[in-house]
Design a protein around this motif. Sequence first.
Motif, PDB file in Angstrom:
ATOM      1  N   VAL A 207       0.844  -1.202   0.000  1.00  0.00           N
ATOM      2  CA  VAL A 207       0.000   0.000   0.000  1.00  0.00           C
ATOM      3  C   VAL A 207       0.873   1.244   0.000  1.00  0.00           C
ATOM      4  O   VAL A 207       0.657   2.188  -0.768  1.00  0.00           O
ATOM      5  N   ARG A 208       1.879   1.252   0.868  1.00  0.00           N
ATOM      6  CA  ARG A 208       2.800   2.390   0.915  1.00  0.00           C
ATOM      7  C   ARG A 208       3.548   2.533  -0.406  1.00  0.00           C
ATOM      8  O   ARG A 208       3.748   3.634  -0.912  1.00  0.00           O
ATOM      9  N   ALA A 209       3.975   1.390  -0.980  1.00  0.00           N
ATOM     10  CA  ALA A 209       4.711   1.428  -2.246  1.00  0.00           C
ATOM     11  C   ALA A 209       3.861   2.045  -3.350  1.00  0.00           C
ATOM     12  O   ALA A 209       4.356   2.832  -4.165  1.00  0.00           O
ATOM     13  N   LEU A 210       2.571   1.699  -3.388  1.00  0.00           N
ATOM     14  CA  LEU A 210       1.679   2.265  -4.399  1.00  0.00           C
ATOM     15  C   LEU A 210       1.526   3.769  -4.221  1.00  0.00           C
ATOM     16  O   LEU A 210       1.587   4.525  -5.192  1.00  0.00           O
ATOM     17  N   LEU A 211       1.319   4.197  -2.971  1.00  0.00           N
ATOM     18  CA  LEU A 211       1.176   5.635  -2.713  1.00  0.00           C
ATOM     19  C   LEU A 211       2.448   6.376  -3.095  1.00  0.00           C
ATOM     20  O   LEU A 211       2.393   7.438  -3.725  1.00  0.00           O
ATOM     21  N   LEU A 212       3.591   5.806  -2.727  1.00  0.00           N
ATOM     22  CA  LEU A 212       4.861   6.448  -3.023  1.00  0.00           C
ATOM     23  C   LEU A 212       5.076   6.552  -4.526  1.00  0.00           C
ATOM     24  O   LEU A 212       5.448   7.624  -5.044  1.00  0.00           O
ATOM     25  N   ALA A 213       4.842   5.460  -5.250  1.00  0.00           N
ATOM     26  CA  ALA A 213       5.056   5.471  -6.699  1.00  0.00           C
ATOM     27  C   ALA A 213       4.071   6.406  -7.390  1.00  0.00           C
ATOM     28  O   ALA A 213       4.448   7.161  -8.296  1.00  0.00           O
ATOM     29  N   PHE A 214       2.807   6.350  -6.971  1.00  0.00           N
ATOM     30  CA  PHE A 214       1.811   7.245  -7.565  1.00  0.00           C
ATOM     31  C   PHE A 214       2.208   8.704  -7.354  1.00  0.00           C
ATOM     32  O   PHE A 214       2.200   9.501  -8.290  1.00  0.00           O
ATOM     33  N   ALA A 215       2.558   9.049  -6.102  1.00  0.00           N
ATOM     34  CA  ALA A 215       2.895  10.438  -5.805  1.00  0.00           C
ATOM     35  C   ALA A 215       4.149  10.872  -6.553  1.00  0.00           C
ATOM     36  O   ALA A 215       4.246  12.023  -7.000  1.00  0.00           O
ATOM     37  N   ALA A 216       5.116   9.958  -6.700  1.00  0.00           N
ATOM     38  CA  ALA A 216       6.355  10.309  -7.396  1.00  0.00           C
ATOM     39  C   ALA A 216       6.094  10.580  -8.881  1.00  0.00           C
ATOM     40  O   ALA A 216       6.582  11.574  -9.434  1.00  0.00           O
ATOM     41  N   ILE A 217       5.331   9.691  -9.531  1.00  0.00           N
ATOM     42  CA  ILE A 217       5.002   9.907 -10.944  1.00  0.00           C
ATOM     43  C   ILE A 217       4.160  11.164 -11.096  1.00  0.00           C
ATOM     44  O   ILE A 217       4.356  11.969 -12.020  1.00  0.00           O
ATOM     45  N   ASP A 218       3.248  11.346 -10.149  1.00  0.00           N
ATOM     46  CA  ASP A 218       2.387  12.522 -10.145  1.00  0.00           C
ATOM     47  C   ASP A 218       3.212  13.804  -9.999  1.00  0.00           C
ATOM     48  O   ASP A 218       3.010  14.782 -10.721  1.00  0.00           O
ATOM     49  N   ASP A 219       4.174  13.773  -9.046  1.00  0.00           N
ATOM     50  CA  ASP A 219       5.033  14.938  -8.846  1.00  0.00           C
ATOM     51  C   ASP A 219       5.913  15.196 -10.064  1.00  0.00           C
ATOM     52  O   ASP A 219       6.172  16.344 -10.423  1.00  0.00           O
ATOM     53  N   LEU A 220       6.393  14.111 -10.683  1.00  0.00           N
ATOM     54  CA  LEU A 220       7.198  14.277 -11.892  1.00  0.00           C
ATOM     55  C   LEU A 220       6.374  14.937 -12.990  1.00  0.00           C
ATOM     56  O   LEU A 220       6.860  15.833 -13.699  1.00  0.00           O
ATOM     57  N   GLY A 221       5.104  14.510 -13.117  1.00  0.00           N
ATOM     58  CA  GLY A 221       4.220  15.164 -14.079  1.00  0.00           C
ATOM     59  C   GLY A 221       4.033  16.630 -13.743  1.00  0.00           C
ATOM     60  O   GLY A 221       4.045  17.491 -14.636  1.00  0.00           O
ATOM     61  N   GLY A 222       3.901  16.925 -12.443  1.00  0.00           N
ATOM     62  CA  GLY A 222       3.769  18.312 -12.022  1.00  0.00           C
ATOM     63  C   GLY A 222       5.018  19.121 -12.322  1.00  0.00           C
ATOM     64  O   GLY A 222       4.929  20.288 -12.740  1.00  0.00           O
ATOM     65  N   LEU A 223       6.183  18.524 -12.128  1.00  0.00           N
ATOM     66  CA  LEU A 223       7.432  19.228 -12.415  1.00  0.00           C
ATOM     67  C   LEU A 223       7.573  19.499 -13.913  1.00  0.00           C
ATOM     68  O   LEU A 223       8.077  20.549 -14.322  1.00  0.00           O
ATOM     69  N   LEU A 224       7.119  18.552 -14.736  1.00  0.00           N
ATOM     70  CA  LEU A 224       7.152  18.785 -16.182  1.00  0.00           C
ATOM     71  C   LEU A 224       6.186  19.897 -16.580  1.00  0.00           C
ATOM     72  O   LEU A 224       6.485  20.705 -17.465  1.00  0.00           O
ATOM     73  N   VAL A 225       5.031  19.937 -15.902  1.00  0.00           N
ATOM     74  CA  VAL A 225       4.093  21.034 -16.147  1.00  0.00           C
ATOM     75  C   VAL A 225       4.735  22.363 -15.781  1.00  0.00           C
ATOM     76  O   VAL A 225       4.643  23.346 -16.527  1.00  0.00           O
ATOM     77  N   ILE A 226       5.417  22.401 -14.623  1.00  0.00           N
ATOM     78  CA  ILE A 226       6.114  23.618 -14.207  1.00  0.00           C
ATOM     79  C   ILE A 226       7.175  24.000 -15.224  1.00  0.00           C
ATOM     80  O   ILE A 226       7.323  25.168 -15.603  1.00  0.00           O
ATOM     81  N   ALA A 227       7.918  22.980 -15.693  1.00  0.00           N
ATOM     82  CA  ALA A 227       9.029  23.238 -16.609  1.00  0.00           C
ATOM     83  C   ALA A 227       8.555  23.826 -17.929  1.00  0.00           C
ATOM     84  O   ALA A 227       9.178  24.747 -18.474  1.00  0.00           O
ATOM     85  N   PHE A 228       7.443  23.320 -18.456  1.00  0.00           N
ATOM     86  CA  PHE A 228       7.042  23.716 -19.804  1.00  0.00           C
ATOM     87  C   PHE A 228       5.882  24.715 -19.843  1.00  0.00           C
ATOM     88  O   PHE A 228       5.698  25.394 -20.849  1.00  0.00           O
ATOM     89  N   ALA A 229       5.106  24.788 -18.754  1.00  0.00           N
ATOM     90  CA  ALA A 229       3.959  25.698 -18.768  1.00  0.00           C
ATOM     91  C   ALA A 229       4.169  26.947 -17.919  1.00  0.00           C
ATOM     92  O   ALA A 229       3.557  27.977 -18.184  1.00  0.00           O
ATOM     93  N   TYR A 230       5.049  26.854 -16.920  1.00  0.00           N
ATOM     94  CA  TYR A 230       5.188  27.985 -16.007  1.00  0.00           C
ATOM     95  C   TYR A 230       6.610  28.527 -15.914  1.00  0.00           C
ATOM     96  O   TYR A 230       6.853  29.460 -15.150  1.00  0.00           O
ATOM     97  N   SER A 231       7.541  27.944 -16.655  1.00  0.00           N
ATOM     98  CA  SER A 231       8.898  28.489 -16.670  1.00  0.00           C
ATOM     99  C   SER A 231       9.008  29.513 -17.795  1.00  0.00           C
ATOM    100  O   SER A 231       8.459  29.319 -18.879  1.00  0.00           O
ATOM    101  N   HIS A 232       9.731  30.587 -17.534  1.00  0.00           N
ATOM    102  CA  HIS A 232       9.852  31.665 -18.512  1.00  0.00           C
ATOM    103  C   HIS A 232      11.282  31.710 -19.037  1.00  0.00           C
ATOM    104  O   HIS A 232      12.240  31.845 -18.281  1.00  0.00           O
ATOM    105  N   GLY A 233      11.431  31.563 -20.333  1.00  0.00           N
ATOM    106  CA  GLY A 233      12.763  31.562 -20.927  1.00  0.00           C
ATOM    107  C   GLY A 233      13.366  30.171 -20.878  1.00  0.00           C
ATOM    108  O   GLY A 233      13.061  29.358 -20.000  1.00  0.00           O
TER     109      GLY A 233
END
Length: 462
Positions: free
Chosen positions: A174-200
């Motif tokens: 259960v913990r492994a699933l939460l950890l993996a889900f949150a990590a992939i989710d956070d990685l998706g969020g970081l990519l969103v930040i990188a390409f949608a909210y970064s300037h230059g």
Amino acid sequence: MAIRPRLAGKAHARAHQSIAARAFLDRVAPFFAGSEISGGPMLIATIVALVCTSTSLVPGWERFWDTQLRLEFGHARVHQSLAEWIDQALLPLFFIIIGTDVKRELVKGELSEWRTAAFPLFGSIGGMVVPVALFFAIGGGGAGAAGWGAVVTSDTAFGLALMAMFAGSLPAGVRALLLAFAAIDDLGGLLVIAFAYSHGFDPTGLAVAGGAFAAMLALRRLRWVSSLPYVLLAMLVWAGIFESGVHATIAGVVVGLVAPVAPRLDEERFAARVQDRVDRFQRAYRERQAVADDPQAEETAQHRVEKHLGYLDEMTSATDVTGERLVGLLNPWVSYLVLPLFVMSNVRIHLSGELIAESLGSTLALGVAAGLALGKPLGFLTFSALGTRLGLAALPERVTWGMIVAVGALAGIGFTLSLFVAGLAFGEGALREEASLAVLCASALAGTAGYFLLRWQARKQE
């Protein structure tokens, strides 16, 4: 995964004398004293930030976090606010832990089989697509549309802290699933930040970071042991990504994925290598005792003793897992310094009746709240169920669908990166406050639901 064994034993002994102490041990202590990222300090930091921003107790609170800090080296200069330095320089440490933990689960943990690893992947896709779709369906038009990225990510720290309260009753999967889900989710969020909210964007910086990352992989292939080159290269990865214009938290995930999750020397090979050296150490030690009356001979014998001890020390170190040691080193700093500082510098909500009234009628606030509290669990459950139905994903051993519902509820805790994205999307102003208030309310609702669902599943297991 929960409170450390020695500390747990000490607290358990005290609990025999006090019902309150027993309740603290069972429910509250893991939220503050776990070996995982602890959510308790973040909760306290949130309360402090809300009090300081919503009252006149600390008039210079926000001005303090906006203080400009400048770094100059020759003609190169960088100046950002204190809050931005925390986001860019300290928050990546949190993502080093996430990257290392996910790698461990994928290599030798509950997700090492491809179908169990695919389960959180399907859930993460749904946990990003459905909330964004729900956000645009409710509040997609107008100036608030820029806040769609706030519903993409989940908060790993609070989710793991709540999970730690029931670690003894729930299977490790259960913990492994939460950890993996949150990590992939956070990685998706970081990519969103990188390409949608970064300037230059500066490709030279990414090239430098890529070269440093390749050098780290090369050192791994050469089985280089000394940590200094890895630390210097990790700093170069961070500097390159920072200079590129992509948010530097990406560097944390990249560095975490390099950390070894297996020892250089397993126990069987260790036993085979050190037995002869232990015998030689014992002979050298006895020889040193035999010549204790001769200072010169004793010094020579002592050198042999130290040499054997050095060999044994190095072989013992080789049985340690670098990734686990790194996570253990960073966890207290991240739990008690990095994340609380991040929360205090990013929570910019001036609570008032006017703000609450405006948020209740705001499509932005409703879209963010619905995307997190409803869209996250719905997307996680439907897409993971679809993957299982198609035979492309499978639940880890002993994990039930009731536990998956609890994990889905925890997925709605947005907090850390959601607040960060709200700041990137709207800067200072009313829209940021509305989005941030919606993030806090949705996270509180999801956390409460997740807690009671975990409690229900833990009691069923017991």
